[in-house]
Motif scaffolding. Structure first.
Motif, PDB file in Angstrom:
ATOM      1  N   LYS A  30       0.834  -1.203   0.000  1.00 59.50           N
ATOM      2  CA  LYS A  30       0.000   0.000   0.000  1.00 59.50           C
ATOM      3  C   LYS A  30       0.868   1.252   0.000  1.00 59.50           C
ATOM      4  O   LYS A  30       1.794   1.373   0.809  1.00 59.50           O
ATOM      5  CB  LYS A  30      -0.921   0.027   1.221  1.00 59.50           C
ATOM      6  CG  LYS A  30      -2.175  -0.802   1.066  1.00 59.50           C
ATOM      7  CD  LYS A  30      -3.143  -0.541   2.216  1.00 59.50           C
ATOM      8  CE  LYS A  30      -4.473  -1.239   1.988  1.00 59.50           C
ATOM      9  NZ  LYS A  30      -5.440  -0.976   3.073  1.00 59.50           N
ATOM     10  N   VAL A  33      -1.133   8.079   0.291  1.00 57.49           N
ATOM     11  CA  VAL A  33      -1.089   9.421  -0.295  1.00 57.49           C
ATOM     12  C   VAL A  33      -2.007  10.340   0.502  1.00 57.49           C
ATOM     13  O   VAL A  33      -3.006   9.900   1.075  1.00 57.49           O
ATOM     14  CB  VAL A  33      -1.495   9.415  -1.780  1.00 57.49           C
ATOM     15  CG1 VAL A  33      -0.514   8.619  -2.612  1.00 57.49           C
ATOM     16  CG2 VAL A  33      -2.910   8.879  -1.979  1.00 57.49           C
ATOM     17  N   VAL A  74       2.899   9.146  -5.135  1.00 55.57           N
ATOM     18  CA  VAL A  74       2.781   7.756  -5.584  1.00 55.57           C
ATOM     19  C   VAL A  74       4.123   7.238  -6.086  1.00 55.57           C
ATOM     20  O   VAL A  74       4.574   6.156  -5.703  1.00 55.57           O
ATOM     21  CB  VAL A  74       1.709   7.630  -6.684  1.00 55.57           C
ATOM     22  CG1 VAL A  74       1.735   6.236  -7.303  1.00 55.57           C
ATOM     23  CG2 VAL A  74       0.330   7.927  -6.115  1.00 55.57           C
ATOM     24  N   VAL A  92      -2.988   2.159  -4.143  1.00 54.92           N
ATOM     25  CA  VAL A  92      -2.955   3.571  -3.759  1.00 54.92           C
ATOM     26  C   VAL A  92      -3.952   3.770  -2.613  1.00 54.92           C
ATOM     27  O   VAL A  92      -5.145   3.488  -2.765  1.00 54.92           O
ATOM     28  CB  VAL A  92      -3.301   4.483  -4.946  1.00 54.92           C
ATOM     29  CG1 VAL A  92      -3.407   5.933  -4.484  1.00 54.92           C
ATOM     30  CG2 VAL A  92      -2.238   4.353  -6.030  1.00 54.92           C
ATOM     31  N   ALA A 114      -3.714  10.255  -9.002  1.00 55.56           N
ATOM     32  CA  ALA A 114      -2.894   9.277  -8.280  1.00 55.56           C
ATOM     33  C   ALA A 114      -2.782   7.962  -9.051  1.00 55.56           C
ATOM     34  O   ALA A 114      -1.700   7.387  -9.151  1.00 55.56           O
ATOM     35  CB  ALA A 114      -3.484   9.029  -6.890  1.00 55.56           C
ATOM     36  N   LEU A 115      -3.874   7.513  -9.613  1.00 51.95           N
ATOM     37  CA  LEU A 115      -3.880   6.227 -10.311  1.00 51.95           C
ATOM     38  C   LEU A 115      -3.123   6.278 -11.632  1.00 51.95           C
ATOM     39  O   LEU A 115      -2.609   5.260 -12.106  1.00 51.95           O
ATOM     40  CB  LEU A 115      -5.317   5.772 -10.549  1.00 51.95           C
ATOM     41  CG  LEU A 115      -6.123   5.460  -9.286  1.00 51.95           C
ATOM     42  CD1 LEU A 115      -7.593   5.244  -9.628  1.00 51.95           C
ATOM     43  CD2 LEU A 115      -5.553   4.245  -8.559  1.00 51.95           C
ATOM     44  N   ILE A 122      -0.139  -0.324 -10.555  1.00 54.64           N
ATOM     45  CA  ILE A 122      -1.189  -0.129  -9.554  1.00 54.64           C
ATOM     46  C   ILE A 122      -2.330  -1.112  -9.792  1.00 54.64           C
ATOM     47  O   ILE A 122      -2.885  -1.180 -10.893  1.00 54.64           O
ATOM     48  CB  ILE A 122      -1.706   1.322  -9.586  1.00 54.64           C
ATOM     49  CG1 ILE A 122      -0.592   2.285  -9.141  1.00 54.64           C
ATOM     50  CG2 ILE A 122      -2.924   1.476  -8.673  1.00 54.64           C
ATOM     51  CD1 ILE A 122      -0.916   3.746  -9.345  1.00 54.64           C
ATOM     52  N   LEU A 125      -7.213   0.530  -5.357  1.00 53.31           N
ATOM     53  CA  LEU A 125      -7.484   1.841  -4.790  1.00 53.31           C
ATOM     54  C   LEU A 125      -8.174   1.629  -3.449  1.00 53.31           C
ATOM     55  O   LEU A 125      -9.173   0.911  -3.359  1.00 53.31           O
ATOM     56  CB  LEU A 125      -8.393   2.655  -5.716  1.00 53.31           C
ATOM     57  CG  LEU A 125      -8.971   3.962  -5.160  1.00 53.31           C
ATOM     58  CD1 LEU A 125      -7.864   4.982  -4.882  1.00 53.31           C
ATOM     59  CD2 LEU A 125     -10.018   4.544  -6.125  1.00 53.31           C
TER      60      LEU A 125
END
Length: 316
Positions: A30, A33, A74, A92, A114-115, A122, A125
């Protein structure tokens, strides 16, 4: 339902084994953020000061303004995890504050940024929030990511008793929690419930009722257990210094876990048995051990007592 024992020979479904099984043995980590969100219980929408156990110093606007961009957070998190843990895939994790507290358009902007930082790496979420900052529209936004990612929402129940929630200045009721849980009834999102054990005035019997409450909802896939600790910068910290009250010792808290794990529905995955605080912020309780040693102590005691998750599970 049969009681489930993980393939790491623990008496409970632990998150590490769950991730290994789900991602075919890949190391999944993990990445936390911080999007600079606030909280309705802090900014005046519902109240000021936040929950009494929160460290208010970690929620200042100045800190938020100094944060790197979400993209940078990230990428830096991935780099650290690759070097330190040889991590291969990443989730994330929007953790600090209330990460659904904003317009749907703004939330989408934050999640998308972020993704997009490392789409090939990734796989998930995770969004931490409060029950009173969820609604069907926000949940629909989160569901829109489920076609390509594993999505979970981490929602704080903390206590199931309104008297406690009022005492800790939670700013929302248990009924609001139950309403939010219902919204996930037919959702592809995995729901994770966060609880805190050891609030003043709650007995062991009252705390065990948390488990019976969560067992009723099949949409609850994960839980995080946390013992109450007192930290500098919190309202509760000021009160504790003036009038100390009993807190769990390591042995007492482990005994509580050994009572509640057999009651927990056997398919629920336990992401965390306890919480930790930075040593320089921690007022009490002082268990005198690092995180790994605490985990080892609990796991050995669970094994010694032959505790098995779900062994006493019942909806009755």
């Amino acid at each position: 339902m049969k009681a489930i024992v993980s393939n790491e020979r623990k008496g409970y479904n632990n998150y590490g084994t769950f991730l290994k099984d789900k991602y075919n043995g890949q190391k999944v980590y993990k990445i936390i953020v911080d999007a600079g969100f606030s909280c309705p219980n802090r900014d005046g929408s519902k109240g000021f000061g936040g929950c009494t156990y929160c460290n208010t110093d970690s929620f200042t606007p100045e800190l938020s303004r100094k944060l790197p961009s979400l993209t940078q957070q990230v990428l830096q998190g991935i780099e650290r995890a690759q070097k330190s843990y040889k991590a291969e895939r990443f989730i994330v994790y929007f953790q600090p504050n209330t990460n659904t507290y904003g317009s749907v358009a703004y939330l989408k902007k934050c999640y998308d940024e972020a993704l997009a930082a490392a789409p090939d790496l990734i796989v998930g979420l995770s969004v931490g929030t409060r029950p009173d900052c969820l609604d069907p529209e926000t949940i629909a936004l989160l569901e829109s990511y489920c076609d390509r990612l594993n999505v979970d929402v981490e929602m704080g129940m903390e206590s199931m008793y309104d008297a406690t929630l009022q005492q800790i200045n939670r700013g929302c009721s248990h009924q609001e929690f139950l309403q939010a849980v219902e919204w996930f009834a037919d959702s592809p999102i995995d729901l994770c419930i966060h609880t805190v054990f050891g609030f003043p005035g709650e007995t062991v019997e009252m705390m065990l009722q948390y488990i019976h409450e969560m067992n009723q909802f099949p949409q609850i896939k994960f839980v995080k257990f946390h013992h109450l600790h007192i930290v500098e910068g919190s309202i509760l910290g000021v009160h504790y210094k003036r009038n100390p009250f009993p807190l769990f010792t390591l042995e007492e808290y482990t005994d509580l876990l050994c009572q509640l794990i057999p009651l927990l529905r056997p398919d629920i995955v336990i992401q965390r048995l306890f919480g930790i605080s930075d040593w320089d912020l921690l007022i009490a309780p002082h268990w005198g051990l690092k995180k790994t040693l605490i985990q080892n102590f609990m796991d050995k005691e669970i094994s010694r007592r032959a505790i098995v998750q779900g062994a006493l599970y019942s909806l009755v």
